[in-house]
Design an enzyme around this catalytic site. Structure first.
Site, mmCIF file in Angstrom:
data_model
loop_
_atom_site.group_PDB
_atom_site.id
_atom_site.type_symbol
_atom_site.label_atom_id
_atom_site.label_comp_id
_atom_site.label_asym_id
_atom_site.label_seq_id
_atom_site.Cartn_x
_atom_site.Cartn_y
_atom_site.Cartn_z
ATOM 1 N N LYS A 14 0.828 -1.211 0.000
ATOM 2 C CA LYS A 14 0.000 0.000 0.000
ATOM 3 C C LYS A 14 0.866 1.267 0.000
ATOM 4 O O LYS A 14 0.683 2.150 -0.820
ATOM 5 C CB LYS A 14 -0.937 0.017 1.222
ATOM 6 C CG LYS A 14 -1.890 -1.161 1.284
ATOM 7 C CD LYS A 14 -2.798 -1.082 2.494
ATOM 8 C CE LYS A 14 -2.092 -1.168 3.837
ATOM 9 N NZ LYS A 14 -1.394 -2.450 4.094
ATOM 10 N N ARG A 89 -9.964 0.245 8.045
ATOM 11 C CA ARG A 89 -9.517 -1.117 8.345
ATOM 12 C C ARG A 89 -10.595 -1.920 9.061
ATOM 13 O O ARG A 89 -10.366 -3.095 9.364
ATOM 14 C CB ARG A 89 -8.280 -1.061 9.247
ATOM 15 C CG ARG A 89 -6.952 -1.241 8.511
ATOM 16 C CD ARG A 89 -5.878 -1.001 9.532
ATOM 17 N NE ARG A 89 -4.635 -1.656 9.338
ATOM 18 C CZ ARG A 89 -3.518 -1.052 8.913
ATOM 19 N NH1 ARG A 89 -3.535 0.187 8.520
ATOM 20 N NH2 ARG A 89 -2.384 -1.718 8.867
ATOM 21 N N ARG A 126 11.520 -5.169 5.437
ATOM 22 C CA ARG A 126 11.197 -3.763 5.114
ATOM 23 C C ARG A 126 12.102 -2.808 5.893
ATOM 24 O O ARG A 126 12.391 -3.025 7.066
ATOM 25 C CB ARG A 126 9.735 -3.487 5.476
ATOM 26 C CG ARG A 126 9.390 -1.998 5.374
ATOM 27 C CD ARG A 126 7.919 -1.753 5.249
ATOM 28 N NE ARG A 126 7.154 -2.179 6.400
ATOM 29 C CZ ARG A 126 5.827 -2.132 6.474
ATOM 30 N NH1 ARG A 126 5.120 -1.692 5.446
ATOM 31 N NH2 ARG A 126 5.198 -2.548 7.553
ATOM 32 N N ARG A 159 10.964 -0.754 11.386
ATOM 33 C CA ARG A 159 9.850 -0.488 12.290
ATOM 34 C C ARG A 159 9.799 -1.527 13.404
ATOM 35 O O ARG A 159 10.036 -2.701 13.167
ATOM 36 C CB ARG A 159 8.525 -0.521 11.509
ATOM 37 C CG ARG A 159 8.168 0.817 10.904
ATOM 38 C CD ARG A 159 7.020 0.725 9.958
ATOM 39 N NE ARG A 159 5.867 -0.014 10.472
ATOM 40 C CZ ARG A 159 4.715 -0.129 9.805
ATOM 41 N NH1 ARG A 159 4.585 0.432 8.620
ATOM 42 N NH2 ARG A 159 3.719 -0.814 10.317
ATOM 43 N N ARG A 170 -0.837 -9.190 13.285
ATOM 44 C CA ARG A 170 -1.247 -8.168 12.296
ATOM 45 C C ARG A 170 -2.026 -8.827 11.157
ATOM 46 O O ARG A 170 -3.013 -8.284 10.673
ATOM 47 C CB ARG A 170 -0.016 -7.426 11.771
ATOM 48 C CG ARG A 170 0.569 -6.490 12.822
ATOM 49 C CD ARG A 170 1.967 -6.061 12.482
ATOM 50 N NE ARG A 170 2.016 -5.122 11.384
ATOM 51 C CZ ARG A 170 3.129 -4.854 10.701
ATOM 52 N NH1 ARG A 170 4.264 -5.471 11.008
ATOM 53 N NH2 ARG A 170 3.101 -3.983 9.730
#
Ligand code: ADP
Ligand code: AMP
Length: 215
Positions: A14, A89, A126, A159, A170
């Site tokens: 996203k 969400r 990431r 993160r 998640r």
């Protein structure tokens, strides 16, 4: 005014595409995850409430997120539209959004479809830019200079929720609370799908193609 919503699991891409697409269409990218992390960094009361949920890979309660997004959507830069990344969400968030969108606004929802198996590697690899929000990947999308953002030269970070043990909750939250939005928007004729397991450039090409076509 156009509102584009990117719907997808954590790690679906996203943010990667939102940043580029928003720039191309001259509308702001609004990522609730980024807004929440900013509140956490600034140690605001909202940030300290949100942090405990984010650290555990759970969704932040609707009341907090809805209030925050309402404030953001009331700012003048949203006059031409916005690209929503990570919001809504939950069904309650989608319903709240539909109440604040003025009539006549064109809403497009694009689902970025990726099998869960691919997401763990995407998330743990990431690296994120705390300056401009750009996402990199140690293997799939490395920056030109290791550890440094190509766009704004800020030092990249990992993160704190991008670790293997936080990925499972998640993904669970996505399937439980966010996946039902696919049927919600499909029923309204607003939803298109893109195969987001393809390489980044192919996903972006399909995304642009879907937006140019009727939903
Ligand atoms: P989201 O915002 O949906 O959580 P990101 O855009 O931050 O996801 O992407 C998650 C990670 O996967 C990042 O490290 C990014 O570089 C990488 N990534 C995004 N799209 C792809 C893709 N199509 N193929 C491989 N890696 C990707
Ligand atoms: P993201 O940056 O989109 O991966 O979001 C990081 C974390 O912020 C999520 O795991 C949630 O804890 C929280 N979050 C972001 N957006 C929302 C939202 N719309 N509703 C609830 N929680 C959110």
């Amino acid at each position: 005014m156009e509102l584009i919503i990117l719907l997808g699991a954590p790690g679906a891409g996203k943010g990667t595409h939102a940043l580029r697409l928003a720039e191309a269409r001259c509308i702001p990218q609004i990522a609730t995850g980024d807004l929440l992390r900013q509140q956490v960094r600034e140690q605001t009361p909202l940030g300290s409430q949100a942090k405990e949920f984010m650290d555990q890979g759970q969704l932040v309660p609707d009341v907090i997120v809805i209030k925050m997004i309402q404030e953001r959507l009331s700012r003048p830069d949203v006059a031409r539209g916005a690209l929503l990344d990570g919001f809504p969400r939950t069904l309650a968030q989608a319903e709240a959004l539909s109440r604040v969108v003025p009539p006549g606004v064109s809403i497009r929802v694009i689902a970025l479809d990726v099998a869960d198996e691919l997401l763990l590697e995407r998330l743990v690899g990431r690296r994120s830019c705390p300056g401009c929000g750009a996402a990199y990947h140690i293997r799939f999308a490395p920056p030109k200079q290791e550890g440094v953002c190509d766009r704004c030269q800020t030092t990249l970070i990992q993160r704190s929720d991008d670790k293997a043990e936080t990925v499972a909750p998640r993904l669970k939250a996505f399937h439980e609370h966010t996946a039902p939005l696919l049927a919600y928007y499909a029923k309204q004729g607003l939803l298109s799908h893109v195969d987001a397991s393809q390489p980044v450039e192919a996903v972006y090409r399909d995304l642009v193609q879907q937006l140019a076509a009727q939903p």
